[in-house]
Design an enzyme around this catalytic site. Structure first.
Site, PDB file in Angstrom:
ATOM      1  CG  ASP A  83      -0.392  -0.443   2.500  1.00  0.00           C
ATOM      2  OD1 ASP A  83       0.788  -0.845   2.535  1.00  0.00           O
ATOM      3  OD2 ASP A  83      -1.102  -0.373   3.528  1.00  0.00           O
TER       4      ASP A  83
ATOM      5  CG  ASP B 211      -1.646  -7.513 -13.023  1.00  0.00           C
ATOM      6  OD1 ASP B 211      -1.269  -7.215 -14.171  1.00  0.00           O
ATOM      7  OD2 ASP B 211      -2.846  -7.570 -12.683  1.00  0.00           O
TER       8      ASP B 211
END
Ligand code: IPM
Ligand code: MG
Length: 372
Positions: free
Chosen positions: A221, A245
């Protein structure tokens, strides 16, 4: 050098961008006296349409018997909103990655000088950015056991890794860092996930063999925020499959367009080269798809076979096209007349005749470059 290349153009804009990549490969072959031969094969939605299989056996056989795979893109909206679809185009790419054991996906990210003022992020933030993402590609949640309860109201995807899967990509990342800015950042979620804690342990152990490389850690994050706030702090980002990804799409904003990010997927025997973008079906056939990610994937292919001078020529061609605004609309707000095809023509032409530096833009627009 002789190379036989499997060409899997796939869906959506895949065929039109891959065509430009081949054009550039042909220019390289002719300029540097190489022989590149191509074997075209079906994958994705077009393969489902043709034979109800997103990775037909014939396609896999071709990939197993060529030196490299050049991949276009995969995906079709008709499957995206159908949760009950049994066969999906993406399964073709995932099975191919697994079958060729392409465990390391390498995605270079850079800010191009001529796009600094055009990129969505501020110039002061993106200037000097040059990092590479090492994304693990054959493990994690993508390939863990999937379950759907009988009543269809509960589902799970298992995120699983073992030591070997982490070690082999970690070593590639450290080796790459040695010839770069000597810093590896492991991105994980070790404050929550057991699999991330294994990554930290194994990567820390692997790092002991690379005295001159610094290893640091970021929770995913925070990494997502740092990539946008201060991207030039990164050198090599090492991460698991799904985080890689997501972070690579995010990172493409630094370059200015997702149409600019190339990738190499490497295993111990096989190698595949593909843009990171999807099939962009809305753009199919309109000549507006950016072929640079596919062309830059060709540069990675050439590097892989030790053809570094040729790879540099391709990258220089890409930079020239950006400098001269011979760009598709995603990075060119001034004109809509530069098509996918013309960008490919320009770069192929630059490789063949680099000394002819002054390009007649009128000729580019009317398609009269001296092109093979
Ligand atoms: C990518 C793509 C693929 C992935 C899809 C098409 C399966 O998004 O290569 O980044 O998720 O790996
Ligand atoms: Mg992706």
């Amino acid at each position: 050098m002789k190379l036989s290349i499997a060409v899997l153009s796939g869906d959506g804009i895949g065929p039109e961008v891959t065509q430009q990549a081949k054009k550039v490969l042909n220019a390289v072959a002719s300029k540097y006296d190489h022989t590149f031969t191509y074997k075209e094969a079906l994958v994705g939605a077009v393969a489902i349409d043709a034979c109800n299989d997103p990775l037909p056996k014939a396609t896999l056989d071709i990939c197993l018997n060529t030196d490299a795979v050049l991949f276009g893109s995969i995906g079709d909206p008709k499957y995206d909103n159908d949760p009950s679809a049994k066969v999906r185009p993406e399964q073709g790419l995932l099975k191919l990655r697994k079958s060729l054991d392409l465990f390391a996906n390498i995605r270079p990210v850079q800010a191009y000088a001529s796009l600094l003022d055009k990129a969505p992020l501020k110039k002061e933030i993106i200037e000097g950015t040059d990092f590479t993402i090492f994304r693990e590609l054959t493990g994690g949640i993508y390939f863990g056991a999937k379950e759907l309860s009988e009543d269809g109201n509960a589902a799970s995807d298992l995120c699983q890794y073992n030591r070997l899967e982490i070690e082999r990509i970690a070593h590639l990342a450290f080796k790459a860092a040695k010839s770069r800015k000597k810093k590896v950042t492991l991105v994980d979620k070790a404050n929550v996930l057991e699999s991330s804690r294994l990554w930290r342990k194994v990567v820390t152990e692997a790092s002991k063999a690379y005295d001159d490389v610094t290893l640091d850690f970021l929770f995913v994050d925070n990494a997502a925020m740092q990539i946008i706030l201060n991207p030039s702090q990164f050198d090599v980002i090492l991460t698991e499959n799904m985080f890689g990804d997501i972070l690579s799409d995010e990172s493409s904003v630094i370059s200015g367009s997702i149409g600019l990010l190339a990738s190499a997927s490497i295993g111990s025997k096989y190698a595949l080269f593909e843009p990171i973008h999807g099939s962009y079906p809305q753009a199919k056939g309109k000549g507006i798809a950016n072929p640079l990610a596919s062309i830059l994937s060709v540069a990675l292919l050439l590097d892989h076979f030790g053809l570094t001078e040729e790879a540099s020529a391709v990258r220089l061609g890409v930079e020239k096209s950006l400098d001269q605004n011979i760009c598709t609309p995603d990075i060119n707000s001034e004109t809509d007349t530069i098509t996918t095809d013309k960008v490919g023509d320009f770069i192929a032409d630059f490789i063949l005749y680099p000394e002819e530096n002054t390009i007649n833009m009128e000729n580019v627009r009317i398609g009269q470059l001296t092109i093979i």
